[in-house]
Enzyme design. Structure first.
Site, PDB file in Angstrom:
ATOM      1  N   LEU A 181      10.957   1.768   7.402  1.00  0.00           N
ATOM      2  CA  LEU A 181      10.372   2.157   6.124  1.00  0.00           C
ATOM      3  C   LEU A 181      11.107   3.428   5.667  1.00  0.00           C
ATOM      4  O   LEU A 181      11.230   4.375   6.448  1.00  0.00           O
ATOM      5  CB  LEU A 181       8.881   2.462   6.275  1.00  0.00           C
ATOM      6  N   LYS A 220       6.411  -1.804   2.183  1.00  0.00           N
ATOM      7  CA  LYS A 220       5.138  -1.294   2.726  1.00  0.00           C
ATOM      8  C   LYS A 220       4.049  -2.353   2.532  1.00  0.00           C
ATOM      9  O   LYS A 220       3.148  -2.213   1.701  1.00  0.00           O
ATOM     10  CB  LYS A 220       4.780   0.039   2.049  1.00  0.00           C
ATOM     11  N   TYR A 255       0.828  -1.210   0.000  1.00  0.00           N
ATOM     12  CA  TYR A 255       0.000   0.000   0.000  1.00  0.00           C
ATOM     13  C   TYR A 255       0.859   1.255   0.000  1.00  0.00           C
ATOM     14  O   TYR A 255       2.081   1.187   0.203  1.00  0.00           O
ATOM     15  CB  TYR A 255      -0.932   0.013   1.216  1.00  0.00           C
ATOM     16  N   GLU A 303      12.336   3.148  14.346  1.00  0.00           N
ATOM     17  CA  GLU A 303      11.398   4.191  13.898  1.00  0.00           C
ATOM     18  C   GLU A 303      10.173   4.126  14.784  1.00  0.00           C
ATOM     19  O   GLU A 303      10.273   3.627  15.906  1.00  0.00           O
ATOM     20  CB  GLU A 303      11.045   3.991  12.417  1.00  0.00           C
ATOM     21  N   HIS A 321      -1.615 -20.940   0.641  1.00  0.00           N
ATOM     22  CA  HIS A 321      -0.549 -19.990   0.939  1.00  0.00           C
ATOM     23  C   HIS A 321       0.270 -19.612  -0.289  1.00  0.00           C
ATOM     24  O   HIS A 321       0.545 -18.432  -0.522  1.00  0.00           O
ATOM     25  CB  HIS A 321       0.379 -20.547   2.027  1.00  0.00           C
ATOM     26  N   ARG A 353      -8.183 -19.860  -0.807  1.00  0.00           N
ATOM     27  CA  ARG A 353      -7.071 -19.659   0.122  1.00  0.00           C
ATOM     28  C   ARG A 353      -6.085 -20.828   0.147  1.00  0.00           C
ATOM     29  O   ARG A 353      -6.356 -21.887   0.707  1.00  0.00           O
ATOM     30  CB  ARG A 353      -7.618 -19.426   1.544  1.00  0.00           C
ATOM     31  N   ARG A 371       8.473   3.801  -4.438  1.00  0.00           N
ATOM     32  CA  ARG A 371       8.490   2.896  -3.281  1.00  0.00           C
ATOM     33  C   ARG A 371       7.444   1.787  -3.454  1.00  0.00           C
ATOM     34  O   ARG A 371       7.694   0.626  -3.128  1.00  0.00           O
ATOM     35  CB  ARG A 371       8.229   3.696  -2.000  1.00  0.00           C
TER      36      ARG A 371
HETATM   37  N1  PLP Z   1       7.549   4.377   9.014  1.00  0.00           N
HETATM   38  C1  PLP Z   1       6.435   3.627   9.011  1.00  0.00           C
HETATM   39  C2  PLP Z   1       6.449   2.315   9.729  1.00  0.00           C
HETATM   40  C3  PLP Z   1       5.286   4.079   8.343  1.00  0.00           C
HETATM   41  O1  PLP Z   1       4.181   3.324   8.330  1.00  0.00           O
HETATM   42  C4  PLP Z   1       5.317   5.340   7.704  1.00  0.00           C
HETATM   43  C5  PLP Z   1       4.162   5.864   6.984  1.00  0.00           C
HETATM   44  O2  PLP Z   1       3.185   5.221   6.754  1.00  0.00           O
HETATM   45  C6  PLP Z   1       6.494   6.087   7.754  1.00  0.00           C
HETATM   46  C7  PLP Z   1       7.600   5.577   8.413  1.00  0.00           C
HETATM   47  C8  PLP Z   1       6.585   7.431   7.101  1.00  0.00           C
HETATM   48  O3  PLP Z   1       6.637   7.311   5.696  1.00  0.00           O
HETATM   49  P1  PLP Z   1       6.196   8.518   4.765  1.00  0.00           P
HETATM   50  O4  PLP Z   1       6.981   9.706   5.196  1.00  0.00           O
HETATM   51  O5  PLP Z   1       6.563   8.057   3.399  1.00  0.00           O
HETATM   52  O6  PLP Z   1       4.738   8.703   4.970  1.00  0.00           O
END
Ligand code: PLP
Length: 284
Positions: free
Chosen positions: A200, A144, A33, A176, A102, A100, A52
Site C-alpha cells: 500500500l 485499499k 476505505y 510491508e 458476484h 447477493r 488514494r
Molecule cells: N500498509 C498497509 C497494508 C496498511 O494497511 C497501511 C495503513 O492502513 C499502511 C501501509 C500505511 O498507510 P498510511 O501511512 O497511509 O496510513
C-alpha cells in the site's frame, strides 16, 4: 459524544448505528476505505488520503457520486460530533446494497460509512517487537480494499507472539507489514520497498521519504531481504496511526539500535511536519 458513526445520511453512536445486511461490504467486502488522523478536529493529509481513495474506487470500478468537497463536509461533521482532540477517523465506500450475486448489480448506489473515536498519538520512543510471516495477500496490495483477511490473520498471529506487527515477505523479500509500511536505515540510507502493487503506498511512508530527501538523507526505494532487515541499523513501522515506530526485536532476536540519532532525527522531522501542516503550534 466519544464515538460517532455515519451511514448514508444518518448519524448515530457506534453502538446504535446499523447498516443493511445486503450492503455488499457485508458479504463480499466489495468496497474501499481510508483512515485519517484528526487533531483538534483538523484533518491531517486529507488530500493524499482522498486521492488514494479515488484511485482505489477507480480500480474497483465503484461509482461514488459525491465530490471531495461533499465527502469532506460529512467527514468534518463526524469529527466535530466527537469531543476528543485526537481522533482516528475511518470511512469506507461499498458498491451498494443488492441481492447477493458476484457480478456488479445493475442498479446500486454506493454506500458511505464513516466513524471516528478518540485515539491518542502513538508513543514513538519505545522499540517494538515484530514477527515475520509470508505475504499471502492478492496482487493488488496498492488498493485499499475492504478485503483484509490475510492482514487480520497476520495481526492476530503477531499479537499471539507478543508482537506489535507482522512483517510480510515474499520469497524472502520484504514487502510491508500487516497494516503499515516498513522503512530501514542502513549506513545512513533510508530504504523501503518501491510503491508498486506489492504494497500500500502509505501516506506516512511518502512523508518520511520526502522529509529524508529534505534532510539530505539518501533514499532508496528497493525492496530488502529478510537477512538485510535483520542487519538493519534501524527499522521503522510507518502508518497514519503509528507515525514512525522503532523496531527493536524480530521475534526473540534483538535487532537495530545502531543509528538511533538518525532514527530520532527522522521521527522529530515527521512530528514537526505533522503539527506544522495541521497549523497547531501549542501541542505537547
Ligand atoms: N500498509 C498497509 C497494508 C496498511 O494497511 C497501511 C495503513 O492502513 C499502511 C501501509 C500505511 O498507510 P498510511 O501511512 O497511509 O496510513
Amino acid at each position: 459524544m466519544e464515538n460517532i458513526g455515519y451511514y448514508n445520511g444518518t448519524f448515530a453512536s457506534l453502538e446504535q448505528l446499523t447498516i443493511p445486511a445486503l450492503d455488499r461490504g457485508v458479504y463480499f467486502g466489495d468496497g474501499v476505505y481510508e483512515a485519517l488522523r484528526v487533531e483538534r478536529h483538523r484533518f491531517f493529509a486529507l488530500q493524499e488520503h482522498l486521492s488514494r481513495f479515488r484511485a482505489s474506487l477507480a480500480f474497483l470500478r465503484i461509482d461514488f457520486m459525491m465530490t471531495d468537497a461533499e465527502l469532506t463536509q460529512i467527514l468534518q461533521q463526524v469529527a466535530d460530533r466527537v469531543e476528543s482532540d485526537s481522533q482516528q477517523l475511518y470511512f469506507q465506500v461499498t458498491r451498494g446494497t443488492a441481492i447477493r450475486t458476484h457480478a456488479f448489480p445493475e442498479k446500486a448506489e454506493a454506500n458511505l460509512l464513516a466513524f471516528t473515536r478518540g485515539v491518542p498519538l502513538a508513543d514513538l520512543t519505545e522499540y517494538r517487537r515484530v514477527t515475520v510471516l509470508a505475504d499471502m495477500r492478492w496482487g493488488h496490495c496498492n488498493i485499499k480494499s475492504l478485503n483484509l483477511i490475510p492482514s487480520v490473520m497476520a495481526a492476530q498471529s503477531a499479537k499471539e507472539r507478543g508482537c506489535a506487527e507482522a512483517v510480510f515477505h515474499k520469497n524472502g523479500l520484504v514487502s510491508e507489514c500487516s497494516s503499515s509500511n516498513l522503512l530501514m536505515l542502513k549506513d545512513g540510507v533510508l530504504r523501503t520497498a518501491p510503491a508498486d502493487a506489492q504494497i500500500l503506498p502509505g501516506v506516512t511512508r511518502a512523508h518520511f521519504l520526502m522529509l529524508a530527501r529534505e534532510l539530505n538523507i539518501p533514499v532508496d526505494e528497493t525492496a530488502f531481504t529478510l537477512d538485510e532487515m535483520e542487519a538493519a541499523d534501524e527499522l521503522m513501522i510507518t502508518s497514519t496511526s503509528a507515525h514512525g515506530l522503532p523496531v527493536g526485536f524480530v521475534d526473540d532476536r534483538a535487532v537495530c539500535r545502531r543509528d538511533e540519532a538518525l532514527l530520532r532525527k527522522l521521527q522529530k522531522a515527521y512530528r514537526e511536519y505533522f503539527w506544522d501542516t495541521l497549523g497547531i503550534s501549542d501541542h505537547i
